[in-house]
Design an enzyme around this catalytic site. Structure first.
Site, short mmCIF file in Angstrom:
data_model
loop_
_atom_site.label_atom_id
_atom_site.label_comp_id
_atom_site.label_asym_id
_atom_site.label_seq_id
_atom_site.Cartn_x
_atom_site.Cartn_y
_atom_site.Cartn_z
N ASP A 1 -15.75 59.87 33.95
CA ASP A 1 -16.69 59.20 33.21
C ASP A 1 -16.13 58.68 31.79
OD1 ASP A 1 -19.80 59.01 32.63
OD2 ASP A 1 -19.18 60.34 30.78
N GLU B 1 -14.57 54.97 35.45
CA GLU B 1 -15.50 54.14 34.88
C GLU B 1 -15.13 53.14 33.96
OE1 GLU B 1 -20.01 54.77 33.86
OE2 GLU B 1 -18.84 56.16 32.93
#
Length: 658
Positions: A335, A370
């Site tokens: 993330d 990401e």
């Protein structure tokens, strides 16, 4: 209790050796560390860790057993302008703890103080760490090791996927046990996906603001203990083994398990957040701070973990090894992964990224970034090193715009269809590096993408201010799910066109769980705090026809050599030919300004017919005898070397061989 012995500085955390437990805690600036152990009556015993090796405080407690509840108190200077926030009045969690007992509640005693120490003691209200034993019988479990070029990812939330499934026993729905239940395994294998990417299963906490308005952090990105399996997703008392049972069952079916992990920020939030762990252990080692000790906020979550610090980097690497070796997971999705490469500016040669790609114990892991955060220079799509793959927001946005708005060219469409070679090939990456997605947990579901022009996030308690306004969605004429038959048919056609594009593009496709079932979140494009039937998949109301269509697409993908090759498509290699509606190579003007009608010939035998224009069109097919390929509708076959395509539709034909 036996007298504390010196112990050893490694490994960090609480380690049971069969005779006792070794405790080791990193803190460079601490002046005193106390191990706090608790009995069944919550009575606390404090034991000073007098042994220190470098910046590691340690001790060995003979006769201590798994199940022992513990925490730490760490003393030192409280000088916020220097980044020092020690407060011995706060019971702190072990950053390497494997299990949590209790929950982090919204209570004022958890505050460490902003400008001066808060002297309220937090031990009574604070959750406790638990010593665990990690023995487990994996039997003959093996990592499936699916090659990237054969990988199809399915992103799901443990509870959202299983909570409402009528064929799973009610007492385990919404849990790891449900995830590993034969009913769920059978569904995933019949769909054809090869990798299950789970939203965070690391132990998380609910933000105080959400607790105050009666909501929860459903997605789980507010991670508290990254080594611990989240108790809230377990049906029983042993979350670790329940999770491992699920992994073993998925592996037995040939399905890989990829974890969405959060190392960019912690659950301590900003300066007004609670003091739970790193802030009280060694604030200026763990966090990126400004010159006056203020927290940087490149994550939008109040703090940023300082992942270029050697001790913090080691902590992350140990955590990844834990999930790989103790839990047998097959990969990680990171993330806000730009934070992993900050020094503080992003560099692909950052120490942590280099450690990940070179670590022998992580060899074979799928690593997915990401590639952004909200800090300066945070957008880094295409800049991560091999072997990382990356979520491609360019794929998402361009494919949405092509099919739902018609405002990008055939050339832009083709670049995304060809694994975004303009982004990844120039850095000597391979096509798998482009994780192609139309939707994900954050944003509209596919059904909502074709049903809503605007977000509807009022249930989140932020006045509909949260969530992006840049969705490139199209409600086809009516806002909301209720619509007439004509609109429903056009929405269904758009979903099928988008799904066909996704599954048959070069690169690695990622499907959001529920998109194949027609799942809606009623227009909520930021359902992070909706742990309820808004986000849970409604199996009883699933669009079975759409599900069969997606399964057929995945099967079709497996049969096309051009979509299985590991290298980039090259002109003349037979993998792909780009043709106009007349069956001729596209001219430069057609690429950039032509009608949105295209024929894509894959491996000389499969013809993807794309009509994204607003009117029907007749396509002149290449030479050969062509038939409609499953799973497409055979009621509109080609005739006389022509195919007549409806507006905003797609079809795949297959050339018949003698």
């Amino acid at each position: 209790m036996a007298e504390l012995q010196t112990g050893k500085p490694t490994p960090l955390g609480a380690s049971f050796d069969g005779n006792g437990v070794n405790f080791a805690l990193f803190s460079a600036d601490a002046e005193r560390v106390e191990l706090c152990v608790f009995d069944e009556r919550q009575q606390e015993q404090r034991i000073v860790l007098t042994a220190r090796s470098g910046d590691i405080w340690h001790g060995y407690l003979p006769d201590a057993q798994p199940g022992l509840r513990y925490g730490f108190r760490v003393d030192g200077p409280f000088e916020p302008s220097q980044g020092l926030r020690f407060n011995p009045h706060k019971l702190l969690l072990d950053p390497c703890a494997r299990q949590l007992d209790g929950w982090v509640v919204d209570d004022a005693s958890l505050q460490g103080g902003i400008d001066q120490r808060d002297e309220r003691d937090s031990a009574e209200i604070m959750a406790k760490c638990v010593v665990t034993a990690e023995d487990y019988d994996w039997q003959d479990d093996q990592h499936p090791q699916t090659p990237w070029n054969q990988t199809v990812i399915y992103e799901a939330h443990v509870r959202g996927l299983t909570q409402l499934h009528p064929d799973i026993p009610e007492d385990i729905r919404g849990s790891y046990a449900a995830l590993g239940h034969p009913v769920m395994i059978d569904y995933l294998t019949s769909l054809g996906i090869t990798a299950l990417e789970l939203l965070p299963v690391q132990q998380h906490a609910d933000e105080p603001r959400l607790q105050q308005i009666g909501l929860r952090n459903y997605w789980g990105y507010n991670v508290l203990l990254p080594f611990a399996v989240d108790n809230s997703l377990a049906a029983g008392d042993d979350a670790l083994n329940e999770f491992r049972d699920a992994v073993k069952a998925l592996h037995n079916a040939g399905i890989e398990v990829i974890l969405d992990v959060v190392f960019n920020h912690s659950a301590e939030l900003d300066v007004e957040g609670p003091t739970l762990c790193q802030r009280g252990i060694d604030n200026r080692s763990y966090y990126w701070l400004g010159d006056s000790g203020e927290y940087h906020n490149w994550t939008g979550c109040g703090n940023v973990l300082r992942l270029n610090h050697p001790a913090v980097m080691d902590w992350v690497m140990d955590c990844l090894r834990f999930w790989r070796e103790v839990c047998h997971v097959d990969g990680f999705r990171f993330d806000l992964a730009t934070v992993l490469g900050r020094t503080p500016d992003f560099t692909a040669a950052a120490p942590l990224l280099s450690a990940m790609k070179n670590d022998n114990r992580l060899q074979g892991c799928k690593l997915i970034a990401e590639p952004w955060d909200i800090g300066h220079g945070g957008y880094q799509l295409g800049q991560f090193p091999t072997p990382f793959a990356e979520w491609s927001d360019r794929y998402r946005d361009d494919m949405r715009r092509f099919w739902l708005h018609g405002d990008i060219s055939l050339g832009a469409f083709a670049r995304r269809f060809a694994a975004s070679s303009d982004i990844f090939q120039q850095r000597d990456r391979l096509p798998y590096a482009s994780i192609n997605k139309l939707t994900a947990h954050d944003g509209f579901t596919l059904r909502d993408l074709v049903s809503f022009n605007h977000k509807h996030n009022d249930a989140n308690g932020e006045g509909n201010r949260d969530g992006t306004d840049s969705n490139f969605s199209n409600n086809h004429g009516t806002e909301g799910l209720e619509a007439d038959d004509d609109i429903h048919q056009r929405r269904q056609a758009s979903q099928k066109a988008l799904l066909t594009t996704l599954i048959l593009s070069q690169g690695t496709p990622m499907l959001l769980a529920g998109d194949e079932l027609g799942h809606s979140q009623q227009g909520n494009n930021n359902a992070y705090c909706q742990d309820n039937e808004l986000t849970w998949l409604h199996w009883d109301h699933a669009d079975r026809g759409l599900r069969e269509f997606v399964a057929g697409l995945i099967q079709l993908r497996r049969t096309i050599p051009a979509l299985q090759q590991e290298t980039w498509w090259q002109e003349g290699d037979g993998a792909v030919q780009w043709l106009n509606r007349e069956g001729q190579p596209l001219t430069p003007p057609q690429w950039e300004q032509g009608e949105h009608q295209l024929q894509i010939l894959l491996s000389g035998r499969w013809l993807v017919l794309v009509n994204a224009s607003l009117h029907a069109g007749a396509f002149m097919l290449p030479e050969g005898h062509w038939q409609v390929s499953p799973p497409f509708d055979e009621t509109n076959p080609p005739e006389g070397g022509m195919w007549h395509g409806q507006a905003q539709a797609v079809c795949v034909l297959i050339k018949q061989t003698a």
